[in-house]
Design a protein around this motif. Sequence first.
Motif, PDB file in Angstrom:
ATOM      1  N   SER A  54       0.815  -1.215   0.000  1.00  0.00           N
ATOM      2  CA  SER A  54       0.000   0.000   0.000  1.00  0.00           C
ATOM      3  C   SER A  54       0.848   1.265   0.000  1.00  0.00           C
ATOM      4  N   LEU A  78      -2.890  -8.867   9.961  1.00  0.00           N
ATOM      5  CA  LEU A  78      -2.808  -7.538   9.371  1.00  0.00           C
ATOM      6  C   LEU A  78      -1.449  -6.933   9.688  1.00  0.00           C
ATOM      7  N   ASP A  79      -0.966  -6.038   8.821  1.00  0.00           N
ATOM      8  CA  ASP A  79       0.282  -5.334   9.109  1.00  0.00           C
ATOM      9  C   ASP A  79       0.182  -4.593  10.438  1.00  0.00           C
ATOM     10  N   THR A  80      -0.992  -4.049  10.750  1.00  0.00           N
ATOM     11  CA  THR A  80      -1.181  -3.332  12.006  1.00  0.00           C
ATOM     12  C   THR A  80      -1.049  -4.267  13.200  1.00  0.00           C
ATOM     13  N   GLU A  81      -1.537  -5.501  13.075  1.00  0.00           N
ATOM     14  CA  GLU A  81      -1.380  -6.474  14.154  1.00  0.00           C
ATOM     15  C   GLU A  81       0.093  -6.763  14.416  1.00  0.00           C
ATOM     16  N   GLY A 100      -5.447   5.228   9.135  1.00  0.00           N
ATOM     17  CA  GLY A 100      -6.153   3.952   9.147  1.00  0.00           C
ATOM     18  C   GLY A 100      -7.664   4.064   9.096  1.00  0.00           C
ATOM     19  N   ARG A 104     -10.913   0.347   3.039  1.00  0.00           N
ATOM     20  CA  ARG A 104     -11.667  -0.901   3.007  1.00  0.00           C
ATOM     21  C   ARG A 104     -12.379  -1.153   4.328  1.00  0.00           C
ATOM     22  N   ASP A 106     -13.505  -3.980   5.557  1.00  0.00           N
ATOM     23  CA  ASP A 106     -13.040  -5.154   6.299  1.00  0.00           C
ATOM     24  C   ASP A 106     -11.840  -4.818   7.172  1.00  0.00           C
ATOM     25  N   HIS A 107     -10.943  -3.971   6.660  1.00  0.00           N
ATOM     26  CA  HIS A 107      -9.795  -3.545   7.467  1.00  0.00           C
ATOM     27  C   HIS A 107     -10.257  -2.691   8.645  1.00  0.00           C
ATOM     28  N   GLN A 108     -11.231  -1.815   8.395  1.00  0.00           N
ATOM     29  CA  GLN A 108     -11.758  -0.957   9.460  1.00  0.00           C
ATOM     30  C   GLN A 108     -12.339  -1.788  10.598  1.00  0.00           C
ATOM     31  N   SER A 110     -11.688  -4.891  11.333  1.00  0.00           N
ATOM     32  CA  SER A 110     -10.627  -5.650  11.990  1.00  0.00           C
ATOM     33  C   SER A 110      -9.878  -4.785  12.992  1.00  0.00           C
ATOM     34  N   LEU A 111      -9.603  -3.534  12.611  1.00  0.00           N
ATOM     35  CA  LEU A 111      -8.930  -2.615  13.537  1.00  0.00           C
ATOM     36  C   LEU A 111      -9.805  -2.338  14.751  1.00  0.00           C
TER      37      LEU A 111
END
Length: 208
Positions: A54, A78-81, A100, A104, A106-108, A110-111
């Motif tokens: 990204s 996730l990269d954030t994880e 962040g 997307r 799905d990413h939101q 998950s965060l």
Amino acid sequence: MFDRLILLLPGTIDYTKFKNFFQKNDYIIAVDGGIEHSSLLNIEPHLWVGDFDSCQENSQTIFAHIPTEVFPTDKDLLDTEIALNKAVSLNISDCVMIGGTGGRLDHQLSLFMILLNHPDLQIFHTDGLTELYSLNHKIQRILEAKSFKHVSIIPITTLENVSISNVKWPLHNVILKPGKGFSISNEPTERFIHYSQEQGLGWIVMTH
């Protein structure tokens, strides 16, 4: 010894809101395309992690001096994880996630649910406009209303003995369960909002 973990995440942010925000004892990690924020924020990350799917094409050249940990695109985290796991290894309990938002869904989501895997990590998540504050177990918070029009309490697990004051609809020792809109879109009435709870995981979300 570091006091806060700062994660720079991909996404649009309001850079003007971060003047004098960063501290000497911050440990800063750029997460994938979040590296592009570092120049405009006038900071240099200690580490750059991700699969780099990204970030802009020339970022790996511009920021080649930043230590990196590269991970495959096909992975279970996730990269954030991956970046948040550094808080454990560095024994840091306070985390700020910048960016962040948007992007997307799905990413939101998950965060938003990441507290379930980091229940003891105090997280402040913001893009400079919206502010999210983690609710962890037994906690008291005093939040500055600033120019925010709405304050919402969003449970991830059942929140017990919730009290909030200096808002249009105060609560006193109530139980909030996930999936209900009872605690959404309250309104600040004073400069400082007072919040407390006895148990549970969730977020306070401040929006304009």
